[in-house]
Design a protein around this motif. Structure first.
Motif, short mmCIF file in Angstrom:
data_model
loop_
_atom_site.label_atom_id
_atom_site.label_comp_id
_atom_site.label_asym_id
_atom_site.label_seq_id
_atom_site.Cartn_x
_atom_site.Cartn_y
_atom_site.Cartn_z
N GLU A 234 0.92 -1.34 -0.09
CA GLU A 234 -0.09 0.11 -0.01
C GLU A 234 0.78 1.25 -0.07
O GLU A 234 0.71 2.21 -0.65
CB GLU A 234 -0.92 -0.04 1.13
N LEU A 235 1.88 1.26 0.73
CA LEU A 235 2.59 2.40 0.70
C LEU A 235 3.51 2.51 -0.40
O LEU A 235 3.55 3.84 -0.92
CB LEU A 235 3.86 2.34 2.02
N LEU A 236 3.81 1.56 -1.21
CA LEU A 236 4.45 1.77 -2.40
C LEU A 236 3.67 2.35 -3.38
O LEU A 236 4.05 3.23 -4.22
CB LEU A 236 5.16 0.45 -2.90
N GLN A 237 2.22 2.01 -3.30
CA GLN A 237 1.38 2.43 -4.26
C GLN A 237 0.99 3.92 -4.07
O GLN A 237 1.27 4.77 -4.93
CB GLN A 237 -0.06 1.71 -4.18
N GLU A 238 1.01 4.38 -2.76
CA GLU A 238 1.20 5.72 -2.09
C GLU A 238 2.35 6.32 -3.10
O GLU A 238 1.98 7.59 -3.38
CB GLU A 238 0.97 5.90 -0.82
N ARG A 241 1.77 7.04 -6.44
CA ARG A 241 0.85 8.04 -6.84
C ARG A 241 1.49 9.42 -6.71
O ARG A 241 1.23 10.44 -7.41
CB ARG A 241 -0.43 7.87 -5.97
N GLU A 242 2.26 9.63 -5.49
CA GLU A 242 2.90 10.92 -5.23
C GLU A 242 3.93 11.20 -6.36
O GLU A 242 4.33 12.38 -6.50
CB GLU A 242 3.64 10.82 -3.87
N GLU A 243 4.85 10.21 -6.48
CA GLU A 243 5.74 10.62 -7.53
C GLU A 243 6.12 9.13 -8.77
O GLU A 243 7.10 8.42 -8.32
CB GLU A 243 7.25 10.92 -6.99
N PRO A 244 5.20 9.39 -9.63
CA PRO A 244 5.17 8.26 -10.49
C PRO A 244 6.71 7.87 -11.17
O PRO A 244 7.28 8.71 -11.60
CB PRO A 244 4.35 8.79 -11.90
N GLY A 245 6.85 6.34 -11.10
CA GLY A 245 8.36 6.31 -11.45
C GLY A 245 8.22 5.88 -13.00
O GLY A 245 7.28 6.04 -13.80
#
Ligand code: SAH
Length: 247
Positions: A234-238, A241-245
């Protein structure tokens, strides 16, 4: 734990083994480090430990005789189950290897110099070869100190607060979270608000997220190997979303 170090420069070890956590661990008896001079095991009046390489070429090679004799002299005091040659050709030292070594009762660390040691030392005397990384040092002494330091801090009671070891980089396969101390604002750079509010659950989650973010940015190959919990996903998804790689 007992660690025997074999070197031709025993003086190198004095100050580092006296300072900080290592110094305390040795004083408290959690760790015993015995440094022996390989020259004491030479069998000639010049105490020579090296000779010219067979086949020619530059420099000198450390001889088998003194190294075998030095290790064999430890038979009564060291199990000799881990006789480790520090070498740029060895397995790269990682926290997993450090943990494994810290669980053993003892080990021997052999420091090479010159062009390195006779191949038969690695073949017939050592159980393992460890490297610090893909670069060449002038001797194994600093590499041995790195092993002693990394292993020493894993021994029970050496680091006062075990949580500090567990949250360090690599302990759980990823980098550690960012740390801040006073003042809260320094030259206009603020400490993240969440760390100043005392909500322990929010702080735990923030730290985990930032540790994941640092790993993703700086050491993506560690991220790929790390065990990830549902919360981590979940944190990785957040983060994504914050800074798309890169897609
Ligand atoms: N000729 C050798 C290098 C010898 S350097 C080679 O090309 O592989 C001399 C000694 O320094 C080595 O015997 C080893 O004990 C130590 N050393 C050098 N680089 C190291 C590294 N990356 N990790 C651990 N020990 C290293």
């Amino acid at each position: 734990m007992r660690i025997d170090i074999l070197t031709i420069f025993p003086g190198v070890f004095q100050a580092p083994l006296g300072a900080g956590l290592l110094g305390k661990a040795i004083e408290a008896g959690s760790l015993e480090v015995v440094v022996s001079d390989i020259r004491d095991f030479a069998d000639d009046p010049h105490r020579s430990v090296d000779d010219a390489p067979f086949g020619g070429g530059p420099g000198m090679v450390m001889k088998c005789g003194p190294l075998f004799a030095a290790v064999e002299s430890l038979e009564e005091r060291n199990s000799l189950r881990r006789v480790i040659l520090l070498s740029p050709k060895g397995r790269r030292l990682t926290q997993d290897i450090v943990k494994e070594l810290a669980a053993a009762p003892d080990m021997v660390l052999i420091c090479g110099r010159y062009e390195g040691v006779d191949e038969r030392v690695g073949q017939a005397l050592c159980t393992d070869e460890l490297s610090l990384g893909d670069y060449v040092l002038s001797g194994g002494e600093f590499a041995a100190l790195v092993v002693v330091d990394a292993v020493g801090r894993m021994l029970p009671g050496v680091v006062g607060d075990w949580e500090s070891v567990e949250t360090d980089s690599f302990y759980h396969g990823i980098l550690g979270p960012p740390q801040y101390t006073r003042p809260a604002s320094f030259r206009g750079i603020q400490v993240p608000e969440v760390l100043r509010q005392g909500n322990h659950e929010a702080i735990r989650r923030y730290r985990r997220k930032e540790a994941l973010r640092a790993t993703l940015r700086q050491r993506p190959e560690l991220m790929a190997k790390a065990d990830k919990s549902k919360e981590d996903e979940e944190l990785l998804q957040e983060i994504e979303r914050e800074e798309p790689g890169p897609a």
